[in-house]
Design a protein around this motif. Structure first.
Motif, short mmCIF file in Angstrom:
data_model
loop_
_atom_site.label_atom_id
_atom_site.label_comp_id
_atom_site.label_asym_id
_atom_site.label_seq_id
_atom_site.Cartn_x
_atom_site.Cartn_y
_atom_site.Cartn_z
N SER A 259 1.17 -1.21 -0.27
CA SER A 259 0.26 -0.52 0.53
C SER A 259 1.20 1.46 -0.52
O SER A 259 1.76 1.05 0.55
CB SER A 259 -0.66 -0.39 1.27
OG SER A 259 -0.06 -0.21 2.45
N GLU B 124 -3.40 5.46 0.57
CA GLU B 124 -4.72 4.96 -0.65
C GLU B 124 -5.02 4.28 -1.91
O GLU B 124 -6.03 3.90 -1.15
CB GLU B 124 -5.90 5.82 -0.32
CG GLU B 124 -5.86 6.54 0.44
CD GLU B 124 -6.97 7.69 0.32
OE1 GLU B 124 -8.13 8.22 -0.01
OE2 GLU B 124 -7.20 9.01 2.20
N LEU B 125 -3.79 3.77 -2.13
CA LEU B 125 -3.94 2.80 -3.44
C LEU B 125 -2.62 1.64 -2.55
O LEU B 125 -2.19 1.61 -1.89
CB LEU B 125 -2.59 4.06 -4.61
CG LEU B 125 -4.06 4.80 -4.88
CD1 LEU B 125 -2.54 5.28 -5.84
CD2 LEU B 125 -5.45 3.62 -5.60
N GLN C 160 -1.51 -0.59 -10.30
CA GLN C 160 -2.42 -0.22 -8.74
C GLN C 160 -4.03 -0.47 -8.82
O GLN C 160 -4.69 -0.22 -9.65
CB GLN C 160 -1.86 1.76 -8.85
CG GLN C 160 -2.80 2.43 -9.84
CD GLN C 160 -2.31 3.63 -9.70
OE1 GLN C 160 -1.02 4.43 -9.18
NE2 GLN C 160 -2.85 4.82 -10.04
N GLY C 161 -3.93 -0.28 -7.43
CA GLY C 161 -6.00 -0.88 -7.80
C GLY C 161 -6.09 0.15 -6.18
O GLY C 161 -5.54 0.63 -5.27
N ASN C 162 -7.20 1.04 -5.76
CA ASN C 162 -8.00 0.80 -4.55
C ASN C 162 -8.36 -0.32 -3.45
O ASN C 162 -8.69 0.44 -2.45
CB ASN C 162 -9.46 1.82 -4.99
CG ASN C 162 -9.17 2.74 -5.78
OD1 ASN C 162 -8.62 3.84 -5.85
ND2 ASN C 162 -10.30 3.58 -6.61
N THR C 163 -8.22 -1.41 -4.54
CA THR C 163 -8.03 -2.31 -3.13
C THR C 163 -7.23 -3.40 -4.22
O THR C 163 -6.66 -3.41 -4.72
CB THR C 163 -10.11 -3.19 -3.66
OG1 THR C 163 -9.90 -3.75 -4.52
CG2 THR C 163 -10.80 -2.26 -2.67
N GLU D 169 -8.36 -5.27 -6.62
CA GLU D 169 -8.52 -3.92 -8.25
C GLU D 169 -7.31 -3.89 -8.97
O GLU D 169 -6.22 -4.42 -9.91
CB GLU D 169 -9.47 -2.80 -7.70
CG GLU D 169 -9.01 -2.02 -9.03
CD GLU D 169 -9.46 -0.55 -8.70
OE1 GLU D 169 -10.07 -0.17 -9.61
OE2 GLU D 169 -9.67 -0.32 -7.68
#
Length: 70
Positions: A10, A13-14, A27-30, A33
């Motif tokens: 992490s 927030e990514l 990359q992703g938010n979760t 993802e």
């Protein structure tokens, strides 16, 4: 079908994802993802640069001494 390695960490927030066998990143938010985006990026990469026979990456951890700064 190839099984590849995803390394995820992490950053703010990514979630950043890295495939050690191909060098692709995404990359992703979760976490989910980030992995899905890495899969898509890696598939696009492999269309142009097919894999040679590879061995699985070995992922491990190691410790280093802490450095105290004043």
């Amino acid at each position: 079908m190839n099984t590849l390695t995803a390394i995820i960490h992490s950053e703010g927030e990514l979630f950043l994802s890295f495939c050690s066998e191909t060098g692709t990143v995404s990359q992703g938010n979760t976490i989910e993802e980030a992995i899905e985006n890495l899969k898509e990026a890696t598939e696009l990469y492999l269309e142009e640069f097919p894999l040679s026979p590879i061995s699985r990456s070995l992922i491990t951890t190691f410790e280093v001494a802490s450095v105290v700064t004043q």
